[in-house]
Motif scaffolding. Structure first.
Motif, PDB file in Angstrom:
ATOM      1  N   ASN A 138       0.706  -1.244   0.060  1.00 51.62           N
ATOM      2  CA  ASN A 138      -0.042  -0.032   0.128  1.00 51.62           C
ATOM      3  C   ASN A 138       0.776   1.331   0.032  1.00 51.62           C
ATOM      4  OD1 ASN A 138      -2.568  -0.727  -0.084  1.00 51.62           O
ATOM      5  ND2 ASN A 138      -2.448  -1.806   1.910  1.00 51.62           N
ATOM      6  N   ILE A 139       1.875   1.247   0.909  1.00 52.40           N
ATOM      7  CA  ILE A 139       2.896   2.412   0.781  1.00 52.40           C
ATOM      8  C   ILE A 139       3.535   2.588  -0.727  1.00 52.40           C
ATOM      9  CG2 ILE A 139       4.976   3.286   1.740  1.00 52.40           C
ATOM     10  CD1 ILE A 139       4.296   1.847   4.303  1.00 52.40           C
ATOM     11  N   PHE A 185       0.943   3.811  -2.923  1.00 54.96           N
ATOM     12  CA  PHE A 185       0.802   5.345  -2.621  1.00 54.96           C
ATOM     13  C   PHE A 185       1.867   6.216  -3.305  1.00 54.96           C
ATOM     14  CE2 PHE A 185       0.684   8.924  -0.016  1.00 54.96           C
ATOM     15  CZ  PHE A 185      -0.645   9.241   0.175  1.00 54.96           C
ATOM     16  N   LEU A 186       2.863   5.912  -2.897  1.00 55.22           N
ATOM     17  CA  LEU A 186       4.165   6.695  -3.572  1.00 55.22           C
ATOM     18  C   LEU A 186       4.174   6.672  -5.115  1.00 55.22           C
ATOM     19  CD1 LEU A 186       7.079   6.342  -1.148  1.00 55.22           C
ATOM     20  CD2 LEU A 186       5.532   8.127  -1.125  1.00 55.22           C
ATOM     21  N   ALA A 215       3.658  10.345  -5.787  1.00 55.56           N
ATOM     22  CA  ALA A 215       4.691  10.945  -5.545  1.00 55.56           C
ATOM     23  C   ALA A 215       5.784  10.421  -7.007  1.00 55.56           C
ATOM     24  CB  ALA A 215       5.740  10.909  -4.475  1.00 55.56           C
ATOM     25  N   LEU A 251       7.110   7.723  -7.969  1.00 53.83           N
ATOM     26  CA  LEU A 251       8.238   7.063  -7.731  1.00 53.83           C
ATOM     27  C   LEU A 251       7.939   5.755  -8.462  1.00 53.83           C
ATOM     28  CD1 LEU A 251       9.667   8.014  -4.143  1.00 53.83           C
ATOM     29  CD2 LEU A 251      10.373   8.593  -6.504  1.00 53.83           C
ATOM     30  N   LYS A 299      12.354   4.026  -1.014  1.00 49.18           N
ATOM     31  CA  LYS A 299      11.807   5.090  -0.253  1.00 49.18           C
ATOM     32  C   LYS A 299      10.323   4.264   0.387  1.00 49.18           C
ATOM     33  CE  LYS A 299      13.492   8.760  -1.515  1.00 49.18           C
ATOM     34  NZ  LYS A 299      14.166   9.740  -0.647  1.00 49.18           N
ATOM     35  N   GLN A 326      11.916   2.162   3.373  1.00 51.66           N
ATOM     36  CA  GLN A 326      12.215   2.914   4.682  1.00 51.66           C
ATOM     37  C   GLN A 326      10.797   3.331   5.669  1.00 51.66           C
ATOM     38  OE1 GLN A 326      14.173   5.947   2.568  1.00 51.66           O
ATOM     39  NE2 GLN A 326      16.268   5.260   2.843  1.00 51.66           N
ATOM     40  N   LEU A 327       9.946   3.848   4.697  1.00 47.80           N
ATOM     41  CA  LEU A 327       8.511   4.227   5.306  1.00 47.80           C
ATOM     42  C   LEU A 327       7.980   2.714   6.137  1.00 47.80           C
ATOM     43  CD1 LEU A 327       7.132   6.367   2.893  1.00 47.80           C
ATOM     44  CD2 LEU A 327       7.585   6.959   5.220  1.00 47.80           C
ATOM     45  N   GLU A 342       9.593   2.120   9.289  1.00 48.97           N
ATOM     46  CA  GLU A 342       9.038   3.132  10.315  1.00 48.97           C
ATOM     47  C   GLU A 342       7.887   2.691  10.841  1.00 48.97           C
ATOM     48  OE1 GLU A 342      10.546   7.283   8.736  1.00 48.97           O
ATOM     49  OE2 GLU A 342       8.198   6.973   9.031  1.00 48.97           O
ATOM     50  N   GLN A 343       7.036   2.274  10.169  1.00 49.33           N
ATOM     51  CA  GLN A 343       5.592   1.544  10.437  1.00 49.33           C
ATOM     52  C   GLN A 343       5.965   0.338  11.315  1.00 49.33           C
ATOM     53  OE1 GLN A 343       2.729   3.245  10.128  1.00 49.33           O
ATOM     54  NE2 GLN A 343       3.767   4.668   8.991  1.00 49.33           N
TER      55      GLN A 343
END
Lengths: 187, 110
Positions: A78-79, A82-83, A87, A89, A97, A100-101, A104-105
């Motif tokens: 999903n991330i 989304f990007l 974005a 990307l 990217k 990395q996100l 964090e999650q």
């Protein structure tokens, strides 16, 4: 393939360093950079302090469908999507990217848990990369949960009428095995 | 006649504070890493560019509006009830809300 310009080579080295820090294996590095195998091995040893792992990459789609991996890989995908949409990307930058996100999650999910499992994230970079290729090759896809409307990873050939995700409908023994294993190890 | 009483004044002050905090944080995030900021803020790249390019005086002007500049990101009551209920562990709730957040379309300029 020979690397032509020095700037290009420096950029590729930078990318390789970043990927190794995130946990990439040689196969991923070789496919994303034009650097030679020897240099990549050297780089890997320098950063990680050990030889790169040998053997095959994970190749099964089943892993992504089991309970905890499914949640984590759905989160990552999903991330990534989304990007990709917002974005612009794609390719390796999108992977880096969004991974990395995801980390964090993952960190905040682990912190909230009473029994943190380990320092190793559930979804490794290699598995994340494999997941994207599986989705591109149409072996896996996402399906919207009929309860929470979230997108989750499912097998393309399964039936998905009134699909309920792993978090709206948690299997009775979900997550128990890992915790027990942790206790057994501690004992 | 008192048009705005003390209580209302405090609330308006707090809103301006929150707006300024939000805009400054957003700008900082966008300058540090645009792609990460786009995901964390839930906005598309046009809005990110816009916030990123605001000058300090523009930022303060925008923040001093007496309306909240941010909006609640969960607009589904069923979903929200599920996430705040105590049926499952904290870690599962976080994972679930992260997934649902990432599924939502980003805010865009129409």
């Amino acid at each position: 393939m020979k690397v032509k310009s020095i700037i290009d080579e420096a950029e590729q080295l930078q990318l390789a360093i970043e990927l190794i820090k995130l946990g990439a294996r040689l196969q991923l590095l070789e496919s994303q950079t034009d650097l030679s195998r020897e240099r990549l091995t050297k780089l890997y040893k320098e950063i990680r302090g050990s030889s790169p792992p040998k053997g095959m990459l994970p190749f099964s789609t089943d892993w992504f469908l089991t309970w905890q991996p499914n949640i984590h890989s759905s989160l990552f995908l999903n991330i990534y999507n989304f990007l990709k949409v917002n974005a612009g990307l794609t390719g390796i930058q999108g992977l880096v990217k969004s991974y990395q996100l995801y980390l964090e999650q993952y960190h905040s999910i682990e912190k909230a848990d009473d029994h943190p499992l380990s320092d190793e994230p559930v979804l490794s970079l290699i598995r994340a990369w494999t997941l994207i290729r599986f989705v591109d090759q149409k072996l896996l896809k996402t399906e919207s949960c009929s309860c929470c409307k979230g997108n989750f990873i499912v097998d393309v050939y399964d039936l998905h009428e009134d699909y309920l995700c792993n978090l709206c409908h948690v299997p009775s023994r979900a997550g128990k095995y890992q915790k027990n294993k942790k206790y057994l190890l501690a004992a | 006649m008192e048009i705005v009483n003390k209580f209302q004044e405090t609330i308006l002050d707090e809103i301006r504070d929150a707006n300024l905090n939000y805009l400054m944080l957003a700008q900082q995030m966008i300058k540090a890493d645009k792609a990460h900021a786009i995901f964390r803020l839930g906005v598309n790249s046009d809005i990110a560019d816009l916030i990123g390019s605001l000058s300090n005086s523009q930022l303060i002007k925008l923040a001093s509006a007496n309306m909240m500049l941010t909006r609640f990101r969960f607009d589904d009551s069923v979903m929200l009830g599920m996430l705040t209920s105590n049926h499952k562990g904290q870690s599962q709730a976080i994972a679930h809300s992260s997934i649902l957040m990432a599924c939502q379309p980003a805010q865009a300029i129409a």
